[in-house]
Design a protein around this motif. Structure first.
Motif, PDB file in Angstrom:
ATOM      1  N   ALA A   1       0.480   5.262   7.537  1.00  0.00           N
ATOM      2  CA  ALA A   1      -0.880   5.191   8.077  1.00  0.00           C
ATOM      3  C   ALA A   1      -0.918   4.456   9.414  1.00  0.00           C
ATOM      4  O   ALA A   1       0.073   3.885   9.851  1.00  0.00           O
ATOM      5  CB  ALA A   1      -1.813   4.519   7.078  1.00  0.00           C
ATOM      6  N   VAL A   2      -2.079   4.469  10.036  1.00  0.00           N
ATOM      7  CA  VAL A   2      -2.259   3.885  11.353  1.00  0.00           C
ATOM      8  C   VAL A   2      -2.033   2.379  11.321  1.00  0.00           C
ATOM      9  O   VAL A   2      -1.659   1.767  12.320  1.00  0.00           O
ATOM     10  CB  VAL A   2      -3.671   4.235  11.898  1.00  0.00           C
ATOM     11  CG1 VAL A   2      -4.737   3.431  11.208  1.00  0.00           C
ATOM     12  CG2 VAL A   2      -3.725   4.053  13.391  1.00  0.00           C
ATOM     13  N   CYS A   3      -2.246   1.774  10.153  1.00  0.00           N
ATOM     14  CA  CYS A   3      -2.061   0.338  10.020  1.00  0.00           C
ATOM     15  C   CYS A   3      -0.589  -0.032   9.895  1.00  0.00           C
ATOM     16  O   CYS A   3      -0.227  -1.206   9.911  1.00  0.00           O
ATOM     17  CB  CYS A   3      -2.838  -0.179   8.818  1.00  0.00           C
ATOM     18  SG  CYS A   3      -2.706   0.880   7.371  1.00  0.00           S
ATOM     19  N   GLY A   4       0.281   0.963   9.778  1.00  0.00           N
ATOM     20  CA  GLY A   4       1.702   0.691   9.626  1.00  0.00           C
ATOM     21  C   GLY A   4       2.318   0.045  10.851  1.00  0.00           C
ATOM     22  O   GLY A   4       3.359  -0.595  10.768  1.00  0.00           O
ATOM     23  N   GLY A   5       1.669   0.215  11.995  1.00  0.00           N
ATOM     24  CA  GLY A   5       2.241  -0.295  13.236  1.00  0.00           C
ATOM     25  C   GLY A   5       1.938  -1.759  13.497  1.00  0.00           C
ATOM     26  O   GLY A   5       2.373  -2.315  14.497  1.00  0.00           O
ATOM     27  N   ILE A   6       1.157  -2.382  12.638  1.00  0.00           N
ATOM     28  CA  ILE A   6       0.776  -3.770  12.898  1.00  0.00           C
ATOM     29  C   ILE A   6       1.136  -4.674  11.726  1.00  0.00           C
ATOM     30  O   ILE A   6       1.388  -4.223  10.619  1.00  0.00           O
ATOM     31  CB  ILE A   6      -0.733  -3.894  13.170  1.00  0.00           C
ATOM     32  CG1 ILE A   6      -1.523  -3.437  11.947  1.00  0.00           C
ATOM     33  CG2 ILE A   6      -1.112  -3.086  14.385  1.00  0.00           C
ATOM     34  CD1 ILE A   6      -3.003  -3.665  12.086  1.00  0.00           C
TER      35      ILE A   6
ATOM     36  N   LEU B   1      -6.610  16.811   6.339  1.00  0.00           N
ATOM     37  CA  LEU B   1      -6.137  15.430   6.332  1.00  0.00           C
ATOM     38  C   LEU B   1      -5.338  15.160   5.067  1.00  0.00           C
ATOM     39  O   LEU B   1      -5.787  15.501   3.964  1.00  0.00           O
ATOM     40  CB  LEU B   1      -7.323  14.472   6.411  1.00  0.00           C
ATOM     41  CG  LEU B   1      -8.228  14.630   7.635  1.00  0.00           C
ATOM     42  CD1 LEU B   1      -9.487  13.787   7.485  1.00  0.00           C
ATOM     43  CD2 LEU B   1      -7.460  14.243   8.893  1.00  0.00           C
ATOM     44  N   PHE B   2      -4.164  14.556   5.244  1.00  0.00           N
ATOM     45  CA  PHE B   2      -3.296  14.228   4.118  1.00  0.00           C
ATOM     46  C   PHE B   2      -3.044  12.723   4.083  1.00  0.00           C
ATOM     47  O   PHE B   2      -3.484  11.995   4.985  1.00  0.00           O
ATOM     48  CB  PHE B   2      -1.975  14.986   4.237  1.00  0.00           C
ATOM     49  CG  PHE B   2      -2.133  16.477   4.264  1.00  0.00           C
ATOM     50  CD1 PHE B   2      -2.123  17.204   3.081  1.00  0.00           C
ATOM     51  CD2 PHE B   2      -2.304  17.158   5.463  1.00  0.00           C
ATOM     52  CE1 PHE B   2      -2.275  18.585   3.098  1.00  0.00           C
ATOM     53  CE2 PHE B   2      -2.460  18.529   5.481  1.00  0.00           C
ATOM     54  CZ  PHE B   2      -2.453  19.250   4.298  1.00  0.00           C
ATOM     55  N   ALA B   3      -2.326  12.291   3.062  1.00  0.00           N
ATOM     56  CA  ALA B   3      -2.033  10.864   2.912  1.00  0.00           C
ATOM     57  C   ALA B   3      -1.464  10.291   4.207  1.00  0.00           C
ATOM     58  O   ALA B   3      -0.559  10.860   4.806  1.00  0.00           O
ATOM     59  CB  ALA B   3      -1.050  10.650   1.762  1.00  0.00           C
ATOM     60  N   GLY B   4      -2.031   9.180   4.654  1.00  0.00           N
ATOM     61  CA  GLY B   4      -1.563   8.521   5.863  1.00  0.00           C
ATOM     62  C   GLY B   4      -2.360   8.883   7.094  1.00  0.00           C
ATOM     63  O   GLY B   4      -2.306   8.180   8.109  1.00  0.00           O
ATOM     64  N   ASP B   5      -3.113   9.981   7.032  1.00  0.00           N
ATOM     65  CA  ASP B   5      -3.865  10.423   8.212  1.00  0.00           C
ATOM     66  C   ASP B   5      -5.080   9.535   8.462  1.00  0.00           C
ATOM     67  O   ASP B   5      -5.665   8.971   7.537  1.00  0.00           O
ATOM     68  CB  ASP B   5      -4.324  11.877   8.040  1.00  0.00           C
ATOM     69  CG  ASP B   5      -3.178  12.855   8.249  1.00  0.00           C
ATOM     70  OD1 ASP B   5      -2.139  12.431   8.785  1.00  0.00           O
ATOM     71  OD2 ASP B   5      -3.318  14.034   7.873  1.00  0.00           O
ATOM     72  N   PHE B   6      -5.442   9.449   9.722  1.00  0.00           N
ATOM     73  CA  PHE B   6      -6.614   8.675  10.125  1.00  0.00           C
ATOM     74  C   PHE B   6      -7.845   9.566  10.102  1.00  0.00           C
ATOM     75  O   PHE B   6      -7.788  10.736  10.466  1.00  0.00           O
ATOM     76  CB  PHE B   6      -6.404   8.109  11.535  1.00  0.00           C
ATOM     77  CG  PHE B   6      -7.571   7.309  12.042  1.00  0.00           C
ATOM     78  CD1 PHE B   6      -7.750   6.002  11.623  1.00  0.00           C
ATOM     79  CD2 PHE B   6      -8.473   7.864  12.927  1.00  0.00           C
ATOM     80  CE1 PHE B   6      -8.828   5.255  12.083  1.00  0.00           C
ATOM     81  CE2 PHE B   6      -9.555   7.127  13.394  1.00  0.00           C
ATOM     82  CZ  PHE B   6      -9.732   5.817  12.965  1.00  0.00           C
TER      83      PHE B   6
ATOM     84  N   CYS C   1       0.840  -1.203   0.000  1.00  0.00           N
ATOM     85  CA  CYS C   1       0.000   0.000   0.000  1.00  0.00           C
ATOM     86  C   CYS C   1       0.873   1.251   0.000  1.00  0.00           C
ATOM     87  O   CYS C   1       1.942   1.269   0.611  1.00  0.00           O
ATOM     88  CB  CYS C   1      -0.909   0.001   1.232  1.00  0.00           C
ATOM     89  SG  CYS C   1      -1.832   1.525   1.468  1.00  0.00           S
ATOM     90  N   ALA C   2       0.375   2.287  -0.673  1.00  0.00           N
ATOM     91  CA  ALA C   2       1.149   3.532  -0.798  1.00  0.00           C
ATOM     92  C   ALA C   2       1.429   4.171   0.560  1.00  0.00           C
ATOM     93  O   ALA C   2       2.422   4.861   0.740  1.00  0.00           O
ATOM     94  CB  ALA C   2       0.406   4.520  -1.700  1.00  0.00           C
ATOM     95  N   VAL C   3       0.536   3.942   1.544  1.00  0.00           N
ATOM     96  CA  VAL C   3       0.729   4.568   2.849  1.00  0.00           C
ATOM     97  C   VAL C   3       1.059   3.537   3.933  1.00  0.00           C
ATOM     98  O   VAL C   3       0.855   3.777   5.112  1.00  0.00           O
ATOM     99  CB  VAL C   3      -0.514   5.388   3.268  1.00  0.00           C
ATOM    100  CG1 VAL C   3      -0.662   6.608   2.384  1.00  0.00           C
ATOM    101  CG2 VAL C   3      -1.754   4.535   3.252  1.00  0.00           C
ATOM    102  N   ARG C   4       1.559   2.392   3.489  1.00  0.00           N
ATOM    103  CA  ARG C   4       1.900   1.323   4.440  1.00  0.00           C
ATOM    104  C   ARG C   4       2.774   1.847   5.584  1.00  0.00           C
ATOM    105  O   ARG C   4       2.600   1.486   6.737  1.00  0.00           O
ATOM    106  CB  ARG C   4       2.624   0.202   3.709  1.00  0.00           C
ATOM    107  CG  ARG C   4       3.224  -0.878   4.594  1.00  0.00           C
ATOM    108  CD  ARG C   4       2.186  -1.893   4.999  1.00  0.00           C
ATOM    109  NE  ARG C   4       2.748  -2.940   5.859  1.00  0.00           N
ATOM    110  CZ  ARG C   4       2.364  -3.144   7.105  1.00  0.00           C
ATOM    111  NH1 ARG C   4       1.430  -2.407   7.648  1.00  0.00           N
ATOM    112  NH2 ARG C   4       2.897  -4.101   7.821  1.00  0.00           N
ATOM    113  N   GLU C   5       3.708   2.733   5.271  1.00  0.00           N
ATOM    114  CA  GLU C   5       4.648   3.211   6.276  1.00  0.00           C
ATOM    115  C   GLU C   5       4.071   4.291   7.172  1.00  0.00           C
ATOM    116  O   GLU C   5       4.432   4.422   8.334  1.00  0.00           O
ATOM    117  CB  GLU C   5       5.915   3.769   5.592  1.00  0.00           C
ATOM    118  CG  GLU C   5       6.721   2.754   4.805  1.00  0.00           C
ATOM    119  CD  GLU C   5       7.172   1.581   5.668  1.00  0.00           C
ATOM    120  OE1 GLU C   5       7.626   1.826   6.809  1.00  0.00           O
ATOM    121  OE2 GLU C   5       7.049   0.414   5.217  1.00  0.00           O
TER     122      GLU C   5
END
Lengths: 240, 240
Positions: A23-28, A86-91, A17-21
């Motif tokens: 976004a909020v899901c990056g931590g799991i 809100l920008f890319a990666g934001d929740f 995913c483009a925001v894997r690093e």
DNA sequence: CGGGATGTTGATGGCAGTCAAGCTCGGTGG
DNA sequence: CCACCGAGCTTGACTGCCATCAACATCCCG
């Protein structure tokens, strides 16, 4: 079988995913990521399209993949305040609330990864890393909101506009502190005004004032700004 | 042995605590509560005393047991904005941040239950109920902050003051919607002004204006307000 | 009772909002 | 390729609200 399927889904949807690093899901990862991946659905929004209306049932949360969105609060007589960008990666969204209290609107064509709220909350309980990361982000958002309360309550128009441009510069570069650089303004004058608690005309006047002070020059119909001297801007944003 | 001691401590310190039901620790029990109890220390603050200074190392979190505190942000030239008020049961502090960004000051004599920040963060990881509860509260605080951004950015002086009084009424009663009631103003005019992004004089003038409209009467040097008609207040807070 | 802190009232000015006109730029179609 | 059009931006004239500065009132406490 199901888990393996979920993992596959996670692999294909999330790991690249483009925001894997960011976004909020990056931590799991692992099965938690699989669970989250399983409830996420992509959705495109056109510029101007509304994701959630204040007052409606609070049905979804999301991560921004691409694009820019605004979170707004409005008075009964129709005045609007942008309370967050809100920008890319934001929740996006407010877990644990039955009703949406803010309106979320796409400012540019946007791409989101949407989660049904209640299912997202369930995943939150199962994936400690996710809950921790969301708490961190919410703390940061709260801090940002409070900093902005200071601006809205105490600062004058010149300080607000100059401060906004300084923020833009900081967002634009990745830490490089050039004295001058070109940044493009991601929002219209109207949105800038709503963000700063001013009118369009006041924002415009302050910008021409900054131009007169040789701090900036405007191009692309005022949508691109060449900041000639950030020191001047910073000084105007924090007088005395 | 240690655990038993801790449980005993939890029993004596926490189970009969005045804010056991309302504070962030209310959501946990058993060994988690014991762990939290073990790192908590009581601390009294006199009115006017500062708990944390913006810019200092962020060393502590806390729960308010009694009293009222203000969270303030300030500009370089000394203007102050109250970004939050804290009452009994409220959580204080910003976990996961190395530096305090806000100043926290007691408005009345206060009693806190203080936790060293880093140890509190560790407990947070071990007690899912606590982390969940803190997330809920932080979400609510973020929402409150955003609602207040709307006020600070868009509303006029009269709307701000009337809205503040309506909020006071809602806090004072436990859901009973009497048309008229007496509330006492927990803060000085100066704090009220800093909270609302106005000056002392403007707040005062708006209050006498409300008095002239027969919506309120002032007593106890303006520190107690008899709200004669909440409907009028609500209407002034949300015109049109 | 007196003095200091807190709150109110009054006079004035400046900053930003409002209303209105003109400008710029990008897009569209002849 | 250029003329036209419309949305978004800028500029101007004026008004009004709120901040400022200053005097006065009130309350609390010793």
């Amino acid at each position: 079988m199901w888990n393996i399927h979920a993992m596959m889904t996670a692999n294909s949807r999330c790991l690249d995913c483009a925001v894997r690093e960011t976004a909020v899901c990056g931590g799991i990862d692992g099965s938690d990521l699989a669970t989250l991946s399983d409830i996420g659905r992509r959705r495109q929004l056109a510029a101007g399209q509304v994701l959630t209306w204040a007052g409606d049932a609070n049905l979804l949360c999301a991560s921004v993949v691409t694009g820019i969105l605004k979170v707004t609060a409005s008075t009964a007589n129709g005045r609007e305040q942008i309370v967050g960008l809100l920008f890319a990666g934001d929740f996006v969204g407010q877990p644990f609330s039955e009703e949406s209290t803010m309106t979320v609107t796409a400012l540019t064509a946007s791409d989101l990864c949407i989660y049904p709220r209640e299912r997202f909350e369930r995943v939150l309980g199962e994936a400690p890393g996710l809950e921790r990361e969301l708490l961190r982000r919410t703390m940061r958002s709260l801090n940002d909101a409070r900093e902005r309360m200071l601006t809205l309550g105490q600062r004058g128009a010149q300080e607000r506009v100059a401060g906004f441009l300084v923020d833009l510069c900081e967002r634009a570069e990745g830490g490089i502190s050039e004295r001058s650089l070109t940044v493009d303004v991601p929002v219209s004058r109207g949105d800038m005004a709503d963000y700063l608690g001013l009118t369009i005309e006041t924002v415009s006047r302050q910008l021409t004032r900054l131009k007169a002070l040789d701090a900036i020059t405007l191009t692309r119909a005022g949508r691109s700004i060449l900041v000639k001297d950030r020191m001047i801007l910073a000084a105007l944003a924090n007088p005395d």
